[in-house]
Design a protein around this motif. Structure first.
Motif, short mmCIF file in Angstrom:
data_model
loop_
_atom_site.label_atom_id
_atom_site.label_comp_id
_atom_site.label_asym_id
_atom_site.label_seq_id
_atom_site.Cartn_x
_atom_site.Cartn_y
_atom_site.Cartn_z
N GLY A 97 6.04 14.59 59.10
CA GLY A 97 6.01 14.95 60.51
C GLY A 97 4.79 14.39 61.22
O GLY A 97 3.92 13.75 60.61
N LYS A 98 4.71 14.62 62.53
CA LYS A 98 3.63 14.12 63.37
C LYS A 98 2.80 15.27 63.92
O LYS A 98 3.33 16.29 64.33
N THR A 99 1.49 15.09 63.93
CA THR A 99 0.61 16.07 64.53
C THR A 99 0.53 15.81 66.04
O THR A 99 0.98 14.75 66.52
N PRO A 100 -0.04 16.73 66.82
CA PRO A 100 -0.19 16.47 68.26
C PRO A 100 -1.01 15.23 68.57
O PRO A 100 -0.93 14.70 69.69
N ASN A 101 -1.82 14.74 67.63
CA ASN A 101 -2.59 13.51 67.83
C ASN A 101 -1.79 12.27 67.44
O ASN A 101 -2.34 11.16 67.40
N ASN A 102 -0.51 12.45 67.12
CA ASN A 102 0.37 11.36 66.68
C ASN A 102 -0.03 10.78 65.33
O ASN A 102 0.33 9.66 64.99
N ASP A 103 -0.81 11.52 64.55
CA ASP A 103 -1.06 11.14 63.16
C ASP A 103 0.14 11.60 62.32
O ASP A 103 0.71 12.66 62.57
N LEU A 104 0.48 10.78 61.32
CA LEU A 104 1.60 11.13 60.45
C LEU A 104 1.08 11.84 59.20
O LEU A 104 0.03 11.50 58.67
N ARG A 138 5.38 10.01 56.90
CA ARG A 138 6.58 9.60 57.65
C ARG A 138 7.10 10.73 58.51
O ARG A 138 6.65 11.88 58.41
N TYR A 139 8.07 10.42 59.34
CA TYR A 139 8.76 11.41 60.16
C TYR A 139 10.19 10.92 60.36
O TYR A 139 10.51 9.75 60.10
N GLY A 140 11.08 11.81 60.80
CA GLY A 140 12.48 11.43 61.02
C GLY A 140 13.26 11.26 59.73
O GLY A 140 14.30 10.61 59.73
N HIS A 141 12.81 11.85 58.61
CA HIS A 141 13.47 11.72 57.32
C HIS A 141 14.13 13.05 56.96
O HIS A 141 14.16 13.99 57.77
N THR A 142 14.68 13.14 55.75
CA THR A 142 15.32 14.37 55.30
C THR A 142 14.83 14.74 53.90
O THR A 142 14.40 13.88 53.13
N ILE A 143 14.90 16.02 53.59
CA ILE A 143 14.60 16.53 52.26
C ILE A 143 15.68 17.54 51.90
O ILE A 143 16.10 18.35 52.73
N ASN A 144 16.18 17.46 50.67
CA ASN A 144 17.20 18.38 50.17
C ASN A 144 16.85 18.80 48.76
O ASN A 144 16.05 18.17 48.09
N GLY A 158 14.52 8.27 53.60
CA GLY A 158 14.52 7.76 54.97
C GLY A 158 13.24 8.05 55.74
O GLY A 158 12.21 8.44 55.19
N GLY A 159 13.33 7.84 57.05
CA GLY A 159 12.22 8.12 57.93
C GLY A 159 11.54 6.87 58.45
O GLY A 159 11.91 5.73 58.13
N ARG A 160 10.53 7.07 59.29
CA ARG A 160 9.74 5.99 59.89
C ARG A 160 8.27 6.24 59.66
O ARG A 160 7.83 7.39 59.51
N SER A 161 7.50 5.17 59.64
CA SER A 161 6.06 5.27 59.47
C SER A 161 5.40 4.19 60.32
O SER A 161 6.08 3.31 60.88
N TYR A 162 4.08 4.24 60.40
CA TYR A 162 3.35 3.21 61.14
C TYR A 162 3.40 1.89 60.38
O TYR A 162 3.52 1.86 59.14
N THR A 163 3.27 0.79 61.11
CA THR A 163 3.16 -0.52 60.49
C THR A 163 1.94 -0.54 59.57
O THR A 163 0.89 -0.03 59.94
N PRO A 164 2.06 -1.11 58.35
CA PRO A 164 0.90 -1.16 57.45
C PRO A 164 -0.30 -1.81 58.12
O PRO A 164 -0.17 -2.70 58.97
N LEU A 165 -1.50 -1.36 57.74
CA LEU A 165 -2.73 -1.84 58.38
C LEU A 165 -2.85 -3.35 58.33
O LEU A 165 -3.30 -3.98 59.29
N ALA A 166 -2.45 -3.96 57.22
CA ALA A 166 -2.60 -5.41 57.08
C ALA A 166 -1.69 -6.18 58.03
O ALA A 166 -1.92 -7.37 58.29
N GLN A 167 -0.66 -5.54 58.57
CA GLN A 167 0.30 -6.22 59.44
C GLN A 167 0.14 -5.84 60.91
O GLN A 167 0.90 -6.31 61.75
N SER A 449 -11.81 17.39 61.23
CA SER A 449 -10.90 16.31 61.62
C SER A 449 -10.41 15.49 60.44
O SER A 449 -9.76 14.47 60.64
N SER A 450 -10.67 15.90 59.23
CA SER A 450 -10.22 15.15 58.06
C SER A 450 -8.71 15.28 57.90
O SER A 450 -8.16 16.38 57.95
N GLY A 451 -8.01 14.14 57.71
CA GLY A 451 -6.57 14.15 57.52
C GLY A 451 -5.86 14.74 58.72
O GLY A 451 -6.09 14.35 59.87
N ALA A 452 -4.95 15.71 58.45
CA ALA A 452 -4.20 16.36 59.53
C ALA A 452 -5.03 17.43 60.23
O ALA A 452 -4.59 17.99 61.22
#
Length: 529
Positions: A97-104, A138-144, A158-167, A449-452
């Motif tokens: 999921g995403k925090t209010p700061n848009n961190d994943l 990630r966010y937008g994925h599923t767990i069962n 599934g889900g989406r994540s930020y583009t890797p730092l190197a890219q 402010s460490s992590g989430a």
């Protein structure tokens, strides 16, 4: 199917935005994942949704003292975990999921009901540490949860994540991509993850629907950012849990539906209803379907849709989530029809008939992931997808004056103040006395402010009152004693000690007169030479 409009108080509607989830405990629905960081009136960020007739009120929920900090995560994966497929007791698993700061977030939490009475319900939230092939944030994925041979495991996909730092580039620093189409098996008994790459799963998916029954998971719909398509495939994942290594197989079945951000609610032991979603970025899906699971088979047929209101038909986006027991809570933007920009209209869709609407336990795991990015967020996530909600039409007796009001700072929950913030925490609700002049009946806390992010007691961090006031007024990041070494580049600057200048001692009068006479004689001697 029937559709009923419900009203939400104007001072609460700003919290009910796309991306949050609902948990159902003992027939009562609880909101998780509000918009923005929690206020003092409800530091847990979890609310009981009290729906009476056509009115919805939000009331703060409470955490036990031994609970960990739980940030308000939007678009997480969420499902129930039972000791076995037929057990009545369960807890919720929350991942990503995403925090209010848009961190994943890549953390996983367990939420369970500890106690309840007519006034409040008490929850315990515990963070679980994982090893092995840990899924990326990630966010937008599923767990069962699947059950096989007397054992249980969780499946993340599934889900989406930020583009890797190197890219990343400056122009697309916060752009998102599809996560790799790997299947993750999570064994919570050992806290270990294993990833599987299956040839049938070629493209990453997000905002899809997944339904689990025994040892099988069905994955329907979803959106692929790479191809900008909504896949019509229907995938069947089968998980075998023998004494040795688990075995995961995937089969592509016919009869899928091209849809994203749909909602699934269960109406019987084998029947489910698929509601809402999108055919494309600009086209909502107003058709409903019945999904039947029997004898390791799945059948999807179209069913009669409710009589949608003109507002629902003509709006561009909509969102919502499963309420449990065959009901769905739907929301549409208020647009310019309301004075408050964040205000929405809400409806309850009941998919059961009057004769079928009875109390029953849901023995099948459901996880429908939905999305919609509100215009107020700075990061351009998702396309125009929407969805994520859930509530319960019945309620338990709680006084109306307990209703959450973000403007009422006197109605504060004690939950988040009495946590064990660190291994050296010295705050005890039974023996605590004010330490700072700004404290009244609760200890002062500060966000690490460490992590989430997590809350710690200022007194446990050995902060002086001057430093605490400075940190509360300045726009700087703070790191607790545990994480300060990991964030030296961002840690709060140390307190600067100003040196006091010692004043010069005044000369005695006799000595001063002698010095003045000597200076005058020296000046006259130089003048006549």
């Amino acid at each position: 199917m029937s559709l009923q409009m419900v009203s939400v108080a104007s001072n609460q509607s700003s919290l009910l935005q796309p991306g949050f989830s609902l948990m159902n405990f003992d027939g009562h629905a609880f909101l998780f994942g509000q918009k923005g960081w929690p206020k003092r009136s409800c530091p847990t960020g979890v609310f009981f949704l009290d729906i009476k007739q056509t009115e919805l009120k939000m009331k703060p929920a409470f955490f036990s003292k031994d609970s960990c900090y739980l940030p308000p995560l939007r678009y997480p994966a969420l499902c129930t975990l039972r000791s076995n497929a037929k057990s009545d007791e369960y807890q919720y698993i929350i991942h990503g999921g995403k925090t209010p700061n848009n961190d994943l977030s890549d953390k996983i939490y367990f939420m369970s009901l500890v106690s309840k009475n007519s006034k409040k319900m008490m929850f315990r939230c515990v963070e679980k540490e994982l090893g092995g092939d840990v899924p990326e944030a990630r966010y937008g994925h599923t767990i069962n949860v699947v059950h096989s041979r007397g054992k249980s495991m969780s499946v993340i996909f599934g889900g989406r994540s930020y583009t890797p730092l190197a890219q990343r580039t400056t122009e697309k620093w916060n752009s998102v991509v599809d996560c790799l189409p790997s299947v993750f098996l999570v064994d919570f008994n050992f806290g270990y993850c294993t990833s599987y790459v299956l040839p049938e799963l070629q493209d990453g998916l997000s905002f899809h629907v997944s339904i689990a029954r025994d040892d099988t998971i069905y994955i329907l719909g979803g959106h692929s950012l790479q191809n900008n398509t909504r896949c019509p495939n229907l995938y069947k994942l089968k998980v075998d849990l023998p004494l040795g290594s688990p075995a995961v197989t995937c089969t592509i079945l016919p009869g899928g539906i091209s849809v994203s951000s749909a909602i699934v609610t269960q109406i019987s032991d084998t029947e489910f209803v698929l509601v809402g979603g999108y055919h494309s970025d600009n086209q909502k899906r107003l058709v409903c379907n019945t999904i039947v699971l029997e004898d390791s088979k799945i059948d999807i047929v179209e069913r009669i849709s409710p009589e949608w209101t003109p507002d629902i038909k003509h709006c561009r986006i909509w969102f919502g989530c499963d309420m449990g027991k065959g009901s769905v809570l739907l929301g549409i933007p208020g647009a310019n029809k309301q004075l408050i920009s964040d205000a929405n209209y809400f409806y309850i869709l009941r998919c059961k008939g009057a004769e079928e609407d009875k109390e029953e336990e849901l023995t099948t795991q459901i996880c429908s992931q939905t999305s919609t990015e509100d215009p107020g967020d700075s990061t351009p996530f998702e396309d125009s997808e929407e969805f994520c909600f859930s509530a319960e039409a019945n309620s338990f007796d709680i006084d109306d004056n307990d209703t959450y009001n973000e403007d009422d700072e006197e109605d504060e929950s004690e939950t988040g103040y009495w946590i064990t913030c660190s291994s050296s925490c010295c705050i005890d609700i039974n023996s605590w006395v004010p330490f700072y002049s700004t404290e009244l009946n609760k200890p002062a806390m500060i966000l690490c402010s460490s992590g989430a992010g997590h809350w710690v007691h200022a007194q446990c961090m050995d902060l002086s009152e001057t430093m605490l006031l400075r940190l509360s007024e300045a726009n700087v990041k703070y790191f607790c004693n545990k994480h300060v070494d990991l964030n030296k580049g961002l840690q709060t600057p140390p307190k600067v000690v100003h040196l006091k200048k010692q004043p010069m001692k005044p000369l005695r009068k006799k000595k001063a007169m002698k010095l003045a006479t000597s200076t005058k004689k020296s000046f006259l001697r130089r003048l006549f030479e």
